[in-house]
Design a protein around this motif. Structure first.
Motif, short mmCIF file in Angstrom:
data_model
loop_
_atom_site.label_atom_id
_atom_site.label_comp_id
_atom_site.label_asym_id
_atom_site.label_seq_id
_atom_site.Cartn_x
_atom_site.Cartn_y
_atom_site.Cartn_z
N ASP A 24 -7.13 -4.13 -3.86
CA ASP A 24 -7.92 -2.86 -4.40
C ASP A 24 -6.87 -1.68 -4.74
O ASP A 24 -7.17 -1.01 -5.75
CB ASP A 24 -9.07 -2.21 -3.14
N VAL A 25 -5.53 -1.57 -4.21
CA VAL A 25 -4.93 -0.54 -4.75
C VAL A 25 -4.16 -0.66 -5.87
O VAL A 25 -4.24 -0.15 -6.82
CB VAL A 25 -3.68 -0.66 -3.26
N ALA A 26 -3.84 -2.25 -6.00
CA ALA A 26 -3.57 -2.46 -7.35
C ALA A 26 -4.40 -2.63 -8.65
O ALA A 26 -4.31 -2.01 -9.54
CB ALA A 26 -2.93 -4.02 -7.41
N ALA A 27 -5.69 -2.83 -8.17
CA ALA A 27 -6.93 -2.75 -9.15
C ALA A 27 -7.00 -1.29 -9.41
O ALA A 27 -7.40 -0.90 -10.85
CB ALA A 27 -8.16 -3.62 -8.75
N ASP A 28 -7.17 -0.55 -8.70
CA ASP A 28 -7.31 0.85 -8.85
C ASP A 28 -6.33 1.64 -9.64
O ASP A 28 -6.61 2.26 -10.53
CB ASP A 28 -7.64 1.86 -7.44
N PHE A 29 -5.05 1.27 -9.50
CA PHE A 29 -3.90 1.85 -10.23
C PHE A 29 -4.17 1.19 -11.71
O PHE A 29 -3.92 2.00 -12.64
CB PHE A 29 -2.71 1.13 -9.62
N ALA A 30 -4.38 0.01 -11.88
CA ALA A 30 -4.25 -0.67 -13.02
C ALA A 30 -5.58 0.09 -13.65
O ALA A 30 -5.68 0.33 -15.02
CB ALA A 30 -4.56 -2.06 -12.88
N THR B 249 0.81 -1.15 -0.11
CA THR B 249 0.00 0.06 -0.05
C THR B 249 0.72 1.29 0.01
O THR B 249 0.74 1.94 0.88
CB THR B 249 -1.07 0.01 1.28
N PRO B 250 1.45 1.55 -1.20
CA PRO B 250 2.47 2.66 -1.14
C PRO B 250 1.72 4.14 -0.92
O PRO B 250 0.59 4.01 -1.04
CB PRO B 250 3.19 2.52 -2.50
N GLU B 251 2.54 5.11 -0.56
CA GLU B 251 1.72 6.39 -0.45
C GLU B 251 1.29 7.01 -1.75
O GLU B 251 2.01 6.56 -3.08
CB GLU B 251 2.60 7.31 0.21
N ARG B 252 0.38 7.74 -1.77
CA ARG B 252 -0.39 8.35 -2.96
C ARG B 252 0.59 9.20 -3.90
O ARG B 252 0.74 8.66 -5.16
CB ARG B 252 -1.40 9.29 -2.75
N ASN C 298 1.19 -7.13 -11.83
CA ASN C 298 1.03 -7.83 -10.72
C ASN C 298 0.55 -7.37 -9.37
O ASN C 298 0.71 -6.31 -9.10
CB ASN C 298 2.34 -8.50 -10.26
N PHE C 299 -0.17 -8.21 -8.63
CA PHE C 299 -0.60 -7.89 -7.37
C PHE C 299 0.71 -7.94 -6.51
O PHE C 299 1.62 -8.50 -6.87
CB PHE C 299 -1.57 -8.77 -6.82
N TYR C 300 0.57 -7.53 -5.29
CA TYR C 300 1.77 -7.74 -4.27
C TYR C 300 2.11 -9.20 -4.17
O TYR C 300 1.29 -10.03 -4.06
CB TYR C 300 1.43 -7.09 -2.98
N GLU D 59 -2.34 -11.21 4.60
CA GLU D 59 -2.94 -10.06 4.81
C GLU D 59 -2.44 -8.58 4.06
O GLU D 59 -3.07 -7.85 3.52
CB GLU D 59 -2.52 -9.54 6.37
N ARG D 60 -1.16 -8.94 3.56
CA ARG D 60 -0.55 -7.95 2.82
C ARG D 60 -0.94 -8.04 1.32
O ARG D 60 -1.56 -7.02 0.81
CB ARG D 60 0.96 -7.83 2.74
N PHE D 61 -1.13 -9.20 1.12
CA PHE D 61 -1.95 -9.49 -0.41
C PHE D 61 -3.41 -8.60 -0.43
O PHE D 61 -3.69 -8.15 -1.31
CB PHE D 61 -1.94 -10.96 -0.61
N ARG D 62 -4.05 -9.02 0.70
CA ARG D 62 -5.57 -8.46 0.64
C ARG D 62 -5.43 -6.99 0.96
O ARG D 62 -6.29 -6.33 -0.07
CB ARG D 62 -6.29 -9.12 1.90
N ALA D 63 -4.59 -6.42 1.35
CA ALA D 63 -4.45 -5.00 1.61
C ALA D 63 -4.09 -4.48 0.12
O ALA D 63 -4.44 -3.32 -0.41
CB ALA D 63 -3.30 -4.66 2.64
N ASN D 64 -3.52 -5.30 -0.64
CA ASN D 64 -2.95 -4.69 -1.95
C ASN D 64 -4.14 -4.82 -2.92
O ASN D 64 -3.82 -4.04 -3.84
CB ASN D 64 -1.55 -5.46 -2.58
#
Length: 284
Positions: free
Chosen positions: A100-106, A47-50, A71-73, A93-98
């Motif tokens: 929506d972040v990855a999907a939104d970026f993509a 979950t990198p910073e914006r 790729n996802f995390y 847990e890190r994968f799950r946190a990633n």
């Protein structure tokens, strides 16, 4: 047919790595390519910073290239890890946190393919427990991919380089694709056909193409031995890609090879400059 008739993208996590991340999209464009793909670029952070997300998005847009795969995390990649989604505890847990972040970026970049590496087997953990966790997390990832109109890719690796990764045959990868699609009902899980990894496992590539092209969402290539550019090894990659096209594959072919001791920009001499710009609208 031949290389000139394919739609290639450059994997910026294995090529142009001699440059900082934000300079790689422009370098790919300078080399004549119009499409790129990436592993998860922030190895230490799901979950990198914006500002980091925005800077990479801007670099891709400024270069005028299309992001076609992400790729996802996946943990430390390159490195000892081969994904996180089947590993109980913090990594899952890190994968799950990633997700929506990855999907939104993509989604913000029009990227239509998200790759979820399965993860290594863990000592002391029942493989059936890992597989159940994997299916749960892959279903979440498939739903996130569907939200942005993307496919979820399931990739098989090779046993010599990834001995603890459980998906080391095409049938094993296809079986997971089927389980995810059955669990979600979405039908957007697809096979990532990496010809290098499959060849390292000694699989019959022509047979795999014949059997699984219709269920393939993305193709990646490197020559074998050496994981170098086409022509550095013995794989008949041009013939294999022709067979894929004849079998109906119209998607991207990711260049996921090591450039060797030379700069990445000098590793594309096998592909005429005019053939590097993708034409038309591939499926993924």
């Amino acid at each position: 047919m031949g290389f000139a008739d394919q739609r290639f993208n450059v994997n910026l996590s294995i090529l142009f790595t001699e440059l900082p991340l934000l300079e790689r999209p422009a370098a790919a464009a300078e080399a004549g390519f119009t499409a790129v793909e990436l592993w998860w670029p922030w190895v230490d952070s799901p979950t990198p910073e914006r500002p980091g997300l925005d800077a990479l998005k801007q670099a891709i847009e400024d270069a005028g290239v299309q992001l076609t795969g992400l790729n996802f995390y996946a943990g430390q990649l390159p490195g000892p890890d081969r994904g996180a989604l089947s590993i109980p505890g913090v990594e899952s847990e890190r994968f799950r946190a990633n997700i929506d972040v990855a999907a939104d970026f993509a989604g913000a970049l029009g990227c239509k393919a998200l790759n979820a590496l399965y993860g290594n087997r863990v000592d002391g953990v029942d493989p059936t427990e890992q597989d159940a966790l994997a299916l749960e997390n892959l279903a979440l990832a498939a739903r996130a991919a569907d939200r942005i109109g993307a496919v979820l890719l399931i990739e098989t690796l090779n046993k010599p380089e990834s001995p603890r990764y459980p998906l080391v045959t095409a049938p094993a990868g296809i079986a997971v694709v089927d389980k995810v699609n059955e669990a979600t009902g979405l039908g957007n899980a697809k096979f990532l056909m990496d010809l290098y990894h499959l060849s390292m496992n000694g699989e019959d590539l022509s047979s795999i193409i014949e059997r699984y092209t219709a269920r393939t969402g993305h193709v990646q290539i490197a020559d074998n031995p050496g994981r170098g550019a086409p022509g550095t090894g013995t794989l008949p990659l041009e013939d294999l890609l022709d067979q894929l096209a004849k079998a109906g594959y119209e998607g991207w072919v990711g260049l996921e090879y090591k450039p060797g001791d030379r700069p990445s920009a000098e590793s594309f001499d096998w592909l005429p400059h005019e053939a590097r710009a993708a034409r038309g609208n591939p499926q993924t």
